[in-house]
Design a protein around this motif. Structure first.
Motif, short mmCIF file in Angstrom:
data_model
loop_
_atom_site.label_atom_id
_atom_site.label_comp_id
_atom_site.label_asym_id
_atom_site.label_seq_id
_atom_site.Cartn_x
_atom_site.Cartn_y
_atom_site.Cartn_z
N ALA A 158 3.87 71.44 15.18
CA ALA A 158 4.03 72.17 16.44
C ALA A 158 5.49 72.51 16.67
CB ALA A 158 3.49 71.34 17.61
N VAL A 183 6.24 75.93 18.87
CA VAL A 183 5.42 75.69 20.06
C VAL A 183 6.16 74.80 21.07
CG1 VAL A 183 3.31 74.55 20.88
CG2 VAL A 183 3.23 76.04 18.87
N LEU A 205 -2.97 75.49 18.28
CA LEU A 205 -1.64 76.01 17.94
C LEU A 205 -1.56 77.53 17.97
CD1 LEU A 205 -0.28 73.61 15.16
CD2 LEU A 205 0.50 73.83 17.51
#
Length: 122
Positions: A55, A60, A17
């Motif tokens: 995420a 992301v 990440l």
């Protein structure tokens, strides 16, 4: 053959990440990961979903990213038990996230206790 936009990250999510967040293509406006595929072996299969949500929360994932998660049941011995466990996790997932077109499959290549969940996270 490898597409230039494809990145296989053979590492734990805790390390992946931050690397993804540092990536200019991911950080740019309208960028982000458009396809999230995860086949982690976790004793608590709900963690697989929690990491996908993390995420998304961390920025992301691109808007309307497609995901493929393999959930691995480690308790039980029957198709009914595995299906019920996965359904419970997927149902909770629906309440916690803005998802679309979510489906669960027992693929030919899945082991008896594995189910593959696909869909879009907005």
């Amino acid at each position: 053959m490898k597409l230039k936009e494809t990145m296989h990250m053979q590492m734990k999510i805790q390390y992946a990440l931050p690397k993804l967040l540092e990536d200019e293509a991911v950080a740019s406006d309208g960028g982000g990961v458009k396809l999230w595929v995860s086949d982690m072996c976790l004793h608590n299969m709900a963690e697989q979903v929690e990491l996908l949500l993390l995420a998304k929360e961390e920025g992301v994932l691109a808007p309307n990213a497609f995901f493929v998660l393999t959930l691995k049941c480690v308790v039980g011995h029957s198709k009914l038990a595995y299906d019920a466990q996965v359904k419970k996790v997927v149902d909770k997932f629906f309440m916690d996230a803005n998802l679309d077109c979510v489906e669960t499959f027992h693929l030919f290549s899945n082991r008896s206790g594995e189910r593959t969940v696909i869909g879009y996270i907005k």
